[in-house]
Design a protein around this motif. Structure first.
Motif, PDB file in Angstrom:
ATOM      1  N   GLU A  19       0.826  -1.211   0.000  1.00 55.11           N
ATOM      2  CA  GLU A  19       0.000   0.000   0.000  1.00 55.11           C
ATOM      3  C   GLU A  19       0.862   1.263   0.000  1.00 55.11           C
ATOM      4  N   PRO A  20       1.034   1.931  -1.113  1.00 54.74           N
ATOM      5  CA  PRO A  20       0.174   1.823  -2.281  1.00 54.74           C
ATOM      6  C   PRO A  20       0.529   0.726  -3.283  1.00 54.74           C
ATOM      7  N   THR A  21       1.766   0.219  -3.290  1.00 54.25           N
ATOM      8  CA  THR A  21       2.075  -0.840  -4.239  1.00 54.25           C
ATOM      9  C   THR A  21       1.657  -2.191  -3.680  1.00 54.25           C
ATOM     10  N   ARG A  22       1.608  -3.178  -4.554  1.00 51.32           N
ATOM     11  CA  ARG A  22       1.231  -4.540  -4.145  1.00 51.32           C
ATOM     12  C   ARG A  22       2.261  -5.125  -3.182  1.00 51.32           C
ATOM     13  N   HIS A  23       3.525  -4.848  -3.467  1.00 49.30           N
ATOM     14  CA  HIS A  23       4.622  -5.285  -2.595  1.00 49.30           C
ATOM     15  C   HIS A  23       5.675  -4.197  -2.584  1.00 49.30           C
ATOM     16  N   GLN A  24       6.162  -3.858  -1.397  1.00 47.25           N
ATOM     17  CA  GLN A  24       7.223  -2.869  -1.272  1.00 47.25           C
ATOM     18  C   GLN A  24       8.496  -3.543  -0.762  1.00 47.25           C
ATOM     19  N   TYR A  25       9.618  -3.077  -1.289  1.00 52.06           N
ATOM     20  CA  TYR A  25      10.889  -3.733  -0.999  1.00 52.06           C
ATOM     21  C   TYR A  25      11.277  -3.634   0.472  1.00 52.06           C
ATOM     22  N   ASP A  26      10.840  -2.589   1.161  1.00 50.25           N
ATOM     23  CA  ASP A  26      11.112  -2.450   2.604  1.00 50.25           C
ATOM     24  C   ASP A  26       9.970  -3.100   3.390  1.00 50.25           C
ATOM     25  N   TYR A  27       9.750  -4.386   3.166  1.00 50.38           N
ATOM     26  CA  TYR A  27       8.554  -5.089   3.652  1.00 50.38           C
ATOM     27  C   TYR A  27       8.386  -5.020   5.164  1.00 50.38           C
ATOM     28  N   ASP A  28       9.427  -5.352   5.897  1.00 58.22           N
ATOM     29  CA  ASP A  28       9.393  -5.299   7.359  1.00 58.22           C
ATOM     30  C   ASP A  28      10.808  -5.115   7.874  1.00 58.22           C
ATOM     31  N   ALA A  29      10.973  -5.103   9.191  1.00 58.98           N
ATOM     32  CA  ALA A  29      12.290  -4.833   9.773  1.00 58.98           C
ATOM     33  C   ALA A  29      13.335  -5.834   9.304  1.00 58.98           C
TER      34      ALA A  29
END
Length: 453
Positions: A254-264
């Motif tokens: 959000e807003p993209t389907r998957h973001q590269y900085d997903y979690d810690a």
């Protein structure tokens, strides 16, 4: 000409002297206030000492400029509901200055010591980068003046690299190198104004650094380009002598389907892969952690465990909605878990607790803006006091240590030190047989934790 000059001066003086929150004074600490008195602190006493520091030092509260002073009550399905009296409906520099004065009056009356902003929150974007930078400089002049006058400091600044259409494919991970070059130019200016305003940190949030389809995405190229972008940032930071901490803020989607900085854990792996670990820490937003499918405190605990927790965007979400609702944190249990981690790592400085949260679109009165921050500050103050008691009494820690006691001696200690071998492990099992079942005592831990609520 003289008359026009005098008129402008009078207008400027009137704007400077205008009160934007009439009828609301400085928020006071009153632990005896009744339930209906919501414009007072019942638990947050800035000068109360806890474990050798004041509450103010432990909590380092910050108000975010974008939600509190640029938010209009919109959501994905509804138009603006909030109209502030200082807004004139234009995107002019003068309107931006009036808005900034209103914000600093709010900070002063609330009593927080820090604020945060995106560059594009602060000043309107012009037709060219030069015009945009000139607008920004004019607002930064005023911000510097207001900081000096009020004593409020800049916890961190960041650049909006996601809102403008040019960033539809990302900024540092765009498929177009020209777009990434523009992002670099924007960040260059961002670091300069952060330096001028004494920012203690600088944040990167990869709002569109990700993908919507793997069919048109080269993920390896994207991440290589992202690392190159960050190396340029580090180089310029060192060149101009910016002393603040660089922070990356994870978000799963959000807003993209998957973001590269997903979690810690994903961000830490990226930094390790590209040799950037020593230059960055993490700014954790628990609402983003929830979007990744984790418990509220997951990313705070994980980043802290590896010495990478730099700051926290203090908010929460509604798991039943499944999107980034940016609500003010009101859950005492969650705030206790956060503050337990903060105390255990020795504090958050130079980071802090930044209220990256917005009043609900139905909360349209000026007093709602105060009440939301006050209630959240009180909730974290209660969390701080709860966490202090948990740590001071040590009962939870003693039970946790008992779960891992087998690793402190014998074969367990040899495995940790690297002295043990697979052959040795096999020999022990052959001699001792299968391990006996060990209870996790989860309910016991939950009951102990609830005792402190």
């Amino acid at each position: 000409m003289a008359q026009a000059s005098t008129k402008r001066q009078k207008t400027s003086n009137a704007a400077r002297d205008q009160e934007f929150f009439p009828g609301i004074g400085e928020i006071e600490y009153n632990p005896d206030a009744n339930a209906s008195e919501t414009l007072v602190f019942r638990h947050y006493d800035a000068h109360q000492e806890i474990l050798g520091r004041t509450m103010e030092d432990w909590l380092r509260f910050s108000v975010c400029y974008w939600h509190s002073f640029r938010g209009e009550g919109t959501d994905p399905f509804g138009a603006a509901t909030i109209k502030r009296p200082w807004e004139d409906g234009t995107n002019s520099v003068e309107n931006a200055k009036r808005r900034l004065r209103a914000a600093f009056e709010f900070f002063s009356k609330l009593g927080n010591k820090y604020w945060t902003f995106h560059d594009r929150d602060l000043a309107p974007e012009g037709d060219t980068l030069a015009e945009t930078n000139a607008n920004l400089d004019e607002l930064v002049d005023l911000a510097a003046e207001l900081q000096r006058k009020t004593g409020v400091k800049l916890l961190w600044a960041t650049c909006n690299l996601f809102n403008h259409p040019r960033y539809m494919h990302g900024a540092g991970t765009s498929c177009d190198a020209h777009v990434t070059a523009y992002a670099c130019a924007q960040v260059k200016k961002g670091l300069e104004i952060a330096t001028r305003l004494g920012a203690e940190n600088f944040v990167f949030w990869g709002g569109r650094e990700g993908y919507n389809s793997l069919l048109n995405t080269d993920v390896k190229a994207d991440l290589d380009h992202f690392a190159a972008f960050y190396r340029m940032v580090i180089g310029y930071k060192e060149k101009i002598g910016f002393k603040g901490q660089l922070l990356i803020e994870p978000k799963a989607k959000e807003p993209t389907r998957h973001q590269y900085d997903y979690d810690a854990q994903t961000v830490m792996a990226f930094l390790h892969q590209y040799g950037l670990t020593q230059h960055f820490k993490l700014n954790i937003e628990p609402n983003h952690t929830m979007l990744a499918g984790h418990p509220y405190e997951h990313d705070v605990v994980f980043s802290s465990a590896y010495g990478m927790l730099g700051s926290i965007d203090a908010n929460t979400g509604s798991p039943d909605l499944g999107w980034d609702t940016d609500q003010f944190p009101m859950d005492i249990r969650n705030c206790t878990m956060i503050m337990k981690t903060v105390i255990e790592q020795g504090g958050l400085a130079p980071g802090g607790l930044n209220f990256d949260a917005k009043v609900r679109r139905e909360s349209t009165e000026l007093r709602d803006l105060f009440i939301s921050h006050i209630a959240a500050m009180d909730t974290f103050a209660r969390g701080l006091k709860n966490a202090t008691k948990i740590i001071s009494e040590g009962i939870l820690r003693k039970s946790l240590n008992a779960r891992y006691v087998s690793w402190n001696s014998g074969l367990g200690a040899r495995m940790v030190s690297g002295e043990a071998t697979l052959e040795e492990c096999e020999k022990v099992i052959m001699e001792r047989g299968d391990p006996k079942p060990t209870s996790g005592h989860q309910e016991h831990f939950e009951a102990m934790f609830n005792h402190y609520m």
